[in-house]
Design a protein around this motif. Structure first.
Motif, short mmCIF file in Angstrom:
data_model
loop_
_atom_site.label_atom_id
_atom_site.label_comp_id
_atom_site.label_asym_id
_atom_site.label_seq_id
_atom_site.Cartn_x
_atom_site.Cartn_y
_atom_site.Cartn_z
N SER A 137 0.84 -1.20 0.00
CA SER A 137 0.00 0.00 0.00
C SER A 137 0.87 1.24 0.00
CB SER A 137 -0.90 0.01 1.24
OG SER A 137 -1.62 1.22 1.32
N LEU A 138 0.60 2.16 -0.92
CA LEU A 138 1.28 3.44 -0.97
C LEU A 138 0.27 4.55 -0.69
CD1 LEU A 138 3.59 3.09 -4.11
CD2 LEU A 138 4.11 2.56 -1.73
N THR A 139 0.73 5.58 0.00
CA THR A 139 -0.13 6.71 0.35
C THR A 139 0.28 7.94 -0.45
OG1 THR A 139 -0.43 5.87 2.59
CG2 THR A 139 -0.90 8.21 2.24
N GLN A 140 -0.72 8.66 -0.94
CA GLN A 140 -0.46 9.89 -1.69
C GLN A 140 0.03 10.99 -0.74
OE1 GLN A 140 -3.90 12.14 -2.96
NE2 GLN A 140 -2.99 12.46 -4.99
N ARG A 158 12.81 13.59 -5.47
CA ARG A 158 13.21 12.49 -6.35
C ARG A 158 14.27 11.63 -5.65
NH1 ARG A 158 11.65 12.07 -11.18
NH2 ARG A 158 11.07 14.27 -11.25
N ASP A 159 15.23 12.29 -5.02
CA ASP A 159 16.26 11.57 -4.28
C ASP A 159 15.65 10.83 -3.09
OD1 ASP A 159 19.21 11.07 -3.67
OD2 ASP A 159 18.55 12.04 -1.81
N TRP A 160 14.75 11.49 -2.37
CA TRP A 160 14.09 10.88 -1.21
C TRP A 160 13.30 9.64 -1.64
CZ3 TRP A 160 9.33 9.44 0.47
CH2 TRP A 160 9.18 9.21 1.84
N ALA A 161 12.56 9.76 -2.74
CA ALA A 161 11.75 8.64 -3.22
C ALA A 161 12.61 7.43 -3.54
CB ALA A 161 10.94 9.05 -4.44
N GLY A 162 13.78 7.66 -4.13
CA GLY A 162 14.66 6.56 -4.50
C GLY A 162 15.21 5.80 -3.31
N GLY A 165 11.47 3.71 -1.33
CA GLY A 165 10.47 2.88 -2.01
C GLY A 165 9.26 3.65 -2.47
N ALA A 166 9.43 4.93 -2.77
CA ALA A 166 8.32 5.78 -3.19
C ALA A 166 8.43 6.11 -4.68
CB ALA A 166 8.30 7.07 -2.37
N THR A 167 7.37 6.65 -5.25
CA THR A 167 7.39 7.11 -6.64
C THR A 167 6.98 8.57 -6.67
OG1 THR A 167 5.09 6.41 -7.01
CG2 THR A 167 6.81 4.82 -7.53
N GLU A 180 3.70 15.50 -6.30
CA GLU A 180 2.94 14.36 -5.75
C GLU A 180 3.82 13.13 -5.66
OE1 GLU A 180 -1.34 12.78 -6.93
OE2 GLU A 180 0.22 11.86 -8.17
N LEU A 181 3.85 12.53 -4.47
CA LEU A 181 4.53 11.25 -4.27
C LEU A 181 3.53 10.21 -3.84
CD1 LEU A 181 6.49 13.56 -2.61
CD2 LEU A 181 8.01 11.58 -2.68
N TRP A 182 3.91 8.94 -4.07
CA TRP A 182 3.20 7.81 -3.48
C TRP A 182 4.24 7.04 -2.67
CZ3 TRP A 182 -2.02 6.93 -3.79
CH2 TRP A 182 -2.72 7.74 -4.69
N ALA A 183 4.04 7.00 -1.35
CA ALA A 183 5.07 6.48 -0.45
C ALA A 183 4.51 5.43 0.50
CB ALA A 183 5.67 7.62 0.36
#
Length: 217
Positions: A137-140, A158-162, A165-167, A180-183
């Motif tokens: 499950s990812l949260t917006q 972008r660096d944080w997402a990498g 495990g987020a997009t 917007e991220l999905w984390a």
């Protein structure tokens, strides 16, 4: 803020595997499906393909939480085929998977215990060849910043997402820039802390909807 939840896994693609036990051929076919009707269609397709086989036994588990299950012995003694196959799917913690084992009888009876072992082994060995797919499950998380700061925060996120495990989606622009991220739920507190540190407390993420995504292992 959401919490982590564990979901059953599935498989990336169909696999076929054959073994021979005391002259009987057991051909196992496992396939990812998204619904009971789709699983039924897979079973029907295997039956049509192996129309001359004595048995086409099946088991399926469907639903996001693996809460729907069904099996068939297809003429084998009750409890010697479908249920053992289903137990393999359950032990592997799988969902949205259908398994069909075709048996061509070789003239030697295996007995109840032998059938249970044969059908469960056929499915287990087929699954050993499959590529697992995790579900999580990812949260917006929405971050709104001035246009002039959009590039800096886009790079930061972008660096944080990498590393978490987020997009990160492409930014959108209106009166301000919206990122917007999905984390994963477990990373949301870290996101808030890292943004606060980077902005001296001026930028705070807004958490929204959740979605389930497939993540190949």
């Amino acid at each position: 803020m959401s919490t982590d939840r564990s979901y059953p896994t599935t498989i990336a693609a169909g696999v076929e595997h054959e073994l021979v036990i005391k002259k009987s051929r057991f051909i196992a076919h496992v396939e990812p499906v998204s619904s009971v009707p789709e699983a039924d269609a897979v079973i029907a397709g295997v039956r049509k393909r192996f129309w001359d086989a004595r048995h086409n036994c099946s088991a399926m588990v469907t639903g996001l939480l693996g809460d729907q299950a069904r099996s068939s012995d297809d003429g084998e003694p009750s409890g010697t085929a479908g249920i053992p196959m289903l137990e393999v799917l359950r032990r592997r913690e799988l969902t949205d998977v259908v398994a069909v084992v075709t048996r061509y009888f070789g003239g030697v009876k295996l007995g109840a215990g032998g059938l249970v072992r044969a059908y469960s082994t056929a499915v287990s060995e087929a699954l050993d060849l499959a590529s697992p797919v995790r579900r999580e499950s990812l949260t917006q998380a929405t971050v709104v910043v001035p246009h002039a700061d959009a590039g800096r925060y886009d790079n930061l996120l972008r660096d944080w997402a990498g590393h978490h495990g987020a997009t990160l989606s492409a930014p959108s622009y209106g009166a301000a820039a919206t990122l917007e991220l999905w984390a994963p739920a477990a990373a949301l507190a870290s996101l808030a802390d890292d943004l606060a540190a980077a902005s001296a407390g001026a930028v705070t993420p807004v958490f929204g909807a959740e979605r389930i995504v497939d993540v190949p292992d």
